[in-house]
Design an enzyme around this catalytic site. Sequence first.
Site, mmCIF file in Angstrom:
data_model
loop_
_atom_site.group_PDB
_atom_site.id
_atom_site.type_symbol
_atom_site.label_atom_id
_atom_site.label_comp_id
_atom_site.label_asym_id
_atom_site.label_seq_id
_atom_site.Cartn_x
_atom_site.Cartn_y
_atom_site.Cartn_z
ATOM 1 N N ASN A 85 36.834 -20.866 15.358
ATOM 2 C CA ASN A 85 37.067 -20.761 16.792
ATOM 3 C C ASN A 85 38.201 -21.718 17.146
ATOM 4 O O ASN A 85 38.112 -22.917 16.877
ATOM 5 C CB ASN A 85 35.793 -21.134 17.569
ATOM 6 C CG ASN A 85 34.661 -20.163 17.316
ATOM 7 O OD1 ASN A 85 34.881 -18.960 17.181
ATOM 8 N ND2 ASN A 85 33.440 -20.674 17.231
ATOM 9 N N HIS A 98 37.100 -26.713 11.936
ATOM 10 C CA HIS A 98 35.975 -26.405 11.055
ATOM 11 C C HIS A 98 35.884 -24.916 10.802
ATOM 12 O O HIS A 98 36.219 -24.097 11.657
ATOM 13 C CB HIS A 98 34.650 -26.909 11.642
ATOM 14 C CG HIS A 98 34.420 -26.518 13.066
ATOM 15 N ND1 HIS A 98 35.003 -27.174 14.125
ATOM 16 C CD2 HIS A 98 33.657 -25.530 13.608
ATOM 17 C CE1 HIS A 98 34.610 -26.612 15.259
ATOM 18 N NE2 HIS A 98 33.808 -25.602 14.973
ATOM 19 N N LEU A 99 35.424 -24.582 9.612
ATOM 20 C CA LEU A 99 35.109 -23.198 9.250
ATOM 21 C C LEU A 99 33.604 -23.041 9.328
ATOM 22 O O LEU A 99 32.855 -23.846 8.755
ATOM 23 C CB LEU A 99 35.547 -22.897 7.810
ATOM 24 C CG LEU A 99 36.999 -22.479 7.532
ATOM 25 C CD1 LEU A 99 37.946 -23.613 7.848
ATOM 26 C CD2 LEU A 99 37.144 -22.046 6.086
HETATM 27 P P1 AMP Z 1 32.487 -24.526 17.583
HETATM 28 O O1 AMP Z 1 31.756 -24.003 18.788
HETATM 29 O O2 AMP Z 1 33.226 -23.472 16.800
HETATM 30 O O3 AMP Z 1 33.365 -25.708 17.950
HETATM 31 O O4 AMP Z 1 31.386 -25.027 16.576
HETATM 32 C C1 AMP Z 1 30.831 -26.300 16.654
HETATM 33 C C2 AMP Z 1 29.531 -26.250 15.918
HETATM 34 O O5 AMP Z 1 29.132 -27.565 15.630
HETATM 35 C C3 AMP Z 1 28.391 -25.580 16.671
HETATM 36 O O6 AMP Z 1 27.924 -24.468 15.931
HETATM 37 C C4 AMP Z 1 27.350 -26.683 16.784
HETATM 38 O O7 AMP Z 1 26.033 -26.198 16.653
HETATM 39 C C5 AMP Z 1 27.732 -27.606 15.644
HETATM 40 N N1 AMP Z 1 27.351 -28.981 15.777
HETATM 41 C C6 AMP Z 1 27.555 -29.798 16.840
HETATM 42 N N2 AMP Z 1 27.100 -31.031 16.584
HETATM 43 C C7 AMP Z 1 26.628 -31.005 15.311
HETATM 44 C C8 AMP Z 1 26.014 -31.972 14.469
HETATM 45 N N3 AMP Z 1 25.810 -33.237 14.868
HETATM 46 N N4 AMP Z 1 25.629 -31.597 13.227
HETATM 47 C C9 AMP Z 1 25.808 -30.332 12.807
HETATM 48 N N5 AMP Z 1 26.398 -29.367 13.562
HETATM 49 C C10 AMP Z 1 26.782 -29.694 14.801
#
Ligand code: AMP
Length: 112
Positions: A85, A98-99
Site C-alpha cells: 500500500n 512494507h510488503l
Molecule cells: P498498511 O496499512 O499497509 O500501512 O499496513 C500496516 C500494517 O501494520 C497493518 O496491517 C497493521 O495491522 C500492522 N501493524 C501495525 N502495528 C503493528 C505491530 N506493532 N506489529 C505487527 N503489525 C502491526
Amino acid sequence: MSTIFTKIINREIPAKIVYEDELCLAFHDVNPQAPTHVLLIPKKEIPRLVDATAEDAALLGHLMLTANKIAQQLGVGDAFRLVVNNGADAGQSVFHLHLHILAGRAFKWPPG
Ligand code: AMP
C-alpha cells in the site's frame, strides 16, 4: 521519521519475528487479514515505495526474493499474495515501506 516498525527492528516492542537478515525483517501482522499474514520490511527507513530511489534497487529486489523465501518457509509457496500500500489513500497506515505476505485463503480479483 521513525515508526513503530523501527521499534520492532530495534526490539523496543515485541513482534512475532519469522525471518531476519542484515537488510530486512519479517514478522506476523497484529491484525491478520488471512490465516498467514506476515509483514516484510527493509531495515532502512523508506517511508513509501515512491520514496525509494535507484540506489534502493538491490534492496527492493532482495525484498521480493526474500518474500518468496518466507512463503516457502511458511509452507504457502504455491499460493500467496504480495501487497504494497503506497500512500494513505491506498490504505497505507504505517509509513515504513512494507510488503504484506498473505496466504491461506482464496483471494478475489480485482482486490477491494
Ligand atoms: P498498511 O496499512 O499497509 O500501512 O499496513 C500496516 C500494517 O501494520 C497493518 O496491517 C497493521 O495491522 C500492522 N501493524 C501495525 N502495528 C503493528 C505491530 N506493532 N506489529 C505487527 N503489525 C502491526
